[in-house]
Design an enzyme around this catalytic site. Sequence first.
Site, short mmCIF file in Angstrom:
data_model
loop_
_atom_site.label_atom_id
_atom_site.label_comp_id
_atom_site.label_asym_id
_atom_site.label_seq_id
_atom_site.Cartn_x
_atom_site.Cartn_y
_atom_site.Cartn_z
N THR A 51 -7.59 -8.22 -2.90
CA THR A 51 -8.35 -8.38 -1.52
C THR A 51 -9.75 -8.23 -1.64
OG1 THR A 51 -6.19 -7.88 -0.51
CG2 THR A 51 -8.25 -7.37 0.59
N ASP A 82 1.98 -11.94 -11.88
CA ASP A 82 1.77 -10.74 -10.97
C ASP A 82 3.15 -11.04 -9.96
OD1 ASP A 82 0.80 -8.66 -9.53
OD2 ASP A 82 -0.45 -9.91 -8.27
N SER A 117 -0.27 -14.79 -9.56
CA SER A 117 0.95 -14.56 -8.86
C SER A 117 1.54 -15.83 -8.69
CB SER A 117 0.42 -14.29 -7.31
OG SER A 117 -0.30 -15.43 -6.88
N ASP A 122 9.27 -8.19 -10.31
CA ASP A 122 9.31 -7.25 -9.28
C ASP A 122 10.64 -7.60 -8.61
OD1 ASP A 122 9.06 -6.07 -6.75
OD2 ASP A 122 7.23 -7.03 -6.18
N GLU A 170 9.02 -2.99 -11.16
CA GLU A 170 8.45 -1.93 -9.91
C GLU A 170 9.66 -1.47 -9.13
OE1 GLU A 170 5.65 -3.74 -7.07
OE2 GLU A 170 6.61 -2.96 -5.63
P1 13P Z 1 -4.74 -5.82 -3.01
O1 13P Z 1 -4.44 -6.43 -1.85
O2 13P Z 1 -4.99 -4.33 -2.33
O3 13P Z 1 -6.24 -6.35 -3.77
O4 13P Z 1 -3.49 -5.79 -4.15
C1 13P Z 1 -3.58 -6.79 -4.93
C2 13P Z 1 -2.47 -6.55 -5.67
O5 13P Z 1 -1.69 -5.38 -5.71
C3 13P Z 1 -1.83 -7.60 -6.66
O6 13P Z 1 -0.50 -7.52 -7.39
O1 G3H Z 2 -0.05 -8.87 -4.56
C1 G3H Z 2 -0.27 -9.91 -4.34
C2 G3H Z 2 -1.49 -10.57 -4.81
O2 G3H Z 2 -2.54 -9.99 -3.83
C3 G3H Z 2 -1.36 -11.96 -4.80
O3 G3H Z 2 -1.28 -12.52 -3.62
O4 G3H Z 2 0.55 -13.89 -3.65
O5 G3H Z 2 -1.20 -14.66 -2.04
O6 G3H Z 2 -1.41 -14.76 -4.40
P1 G3H Z 2 -0.74 -14.05 -3.51
ZN ZN Z 3 0.78 -6.50 -6.16
#
Ligand code: 13P
Ligand code: G3H
Ligand code: ZN
Length: 310
Positions: A258, A83, A50, A105, A135
Site C-alpha cells: 500500500t 504472495d 500476487s 495462504d 499463514e
Molecule cells: P499492505 O497493504 O499493508 O501494504 O500489505 C501488503 C501485504 O501484506 C502483501 O502481502
Molecule cells: O496482500 C495483498 C497485496 O497487497 C497484493 O494485492 O492482490 O491487489 O495485487 P493485489
Molecule cells: Zn499480504
Amino acid sequence: MPLVGTTEMFKKAYDGHYAIGAFNVNNMEIIQGIMAAAKEKQSPVILQASEGARNYAGQEYIVGLIKIALQDYPEIPTALHLDHGSSFEICKACIDGGFTSVMYDGSKHSFEENVRITKEVVAYAHDKGVVVEAELGRLAGVEDLVSVDTKDAIFTDPDQAAEFVELTGCDSLAIAIGTSHGAYKYSGEPYLDYERLEKVGQLLPDYPIVLHGASTVIPEFVEKCNQFGGKVLGAKGVPEEMLRKAARMAVCKINIDTDIRLAMTAAIRESIFKNPENFDPRGYLKPAREAVRQMVMHKIEAVVGSANTI
Ligand code: 13P
Ligand code: G3H
Ligand code: ZN
C-alpha cells in the site's frame, strides 16, 4: 547472482534483529525502483508477485523483468516470491516458472485443511529447492472490531502456530497480531499484540515469522494524492516504530504494498496536474519510479533495518 531463496537472508535477519522488506511488484517501474533502492542501501530484498500481479502483467513478464534487473544488480541477494497463493496449482505454476519462494495462504480454511494443502505445497516446493511461507490466523480488517473479547478468535494462537509448523514443515509463517491489508487498517488506535508475537517466538525458536499488512499509510502521501484530485479518506496504517519493534523480535519478513501504491499515485497525480500539456507516459512514470525508490529506501532504514547487511 541468480535469484536466491530466503533461508540465508532470514537467518542473518533473525540473528541480527532486523527483517527483510518484501515489496509487491506489478510492472517494470516498480521493479526498477525497488532494485535501485536495495542497491543504494546495500540490502537484500524480496520481490513478491500476487495472483493479481500475475493476472495483470503475466507471470513470464514478471519473471523476465526481474531476471533482467538482476543483470544490473548482481550483488543484491534477491528472492522472487509468490504472495498469497490460493491453491496448490498456482504455487506449482510459480515454482515451475522460476520463483524461489512461494506463499500458500490457507488461512481461510480450517486448521486441518490448511495443514493438508500446505504440506502438499511444501513437498513439491522442497523437492525443487523452493521455500514455502504459510499463514495461520486472520488478518483483521477495519470492519473486524478487534477487542479483548474477539482477538483470541481472530489472532494466531501461538500453540497452534507451533503445531502447524511441526505438521507442515513450512519455512516461515505469517501470523495475525493486529495488522491488516490495505489503507484502512484501524478505526481506533493502532495496535500490535507483541505478547502474542513473543509467545510465538518462544515456542518456535530461530524461526522466521512474517508480518503482512505492514504499510504505514504515511499522511504526506495521502495528502498529496488528495491535493492533486484524489479522494483517499480516513486511511490509517501501522506506525513505523511499531513495525521496527516487531522486526527486532521474531519477524523476519515485512510485507509492504500500500505505501508503494500511495507514493506512486501521489507522484503521478502531481506530475499530471503540474504538466497538463504532457501526454508522454514517461513524463509521469519517471517520477513514479523515483517515488518507489525513495519509499523503499525509507522502509529499509525506518522499518526493516536491513541497510548495509549484504
Ligand atoms: P499492505 O497493504 O499493508 O501494504 O500489505 C501488503 C501485504 O501484506 C502483501 O502481502
Ligand atoms: O496482500 C495483498 C497485496 O497487497 C497484493 O494485492 O492482490 O491487489 O495485487 P493485489
Ligand atoms: Zn499480504
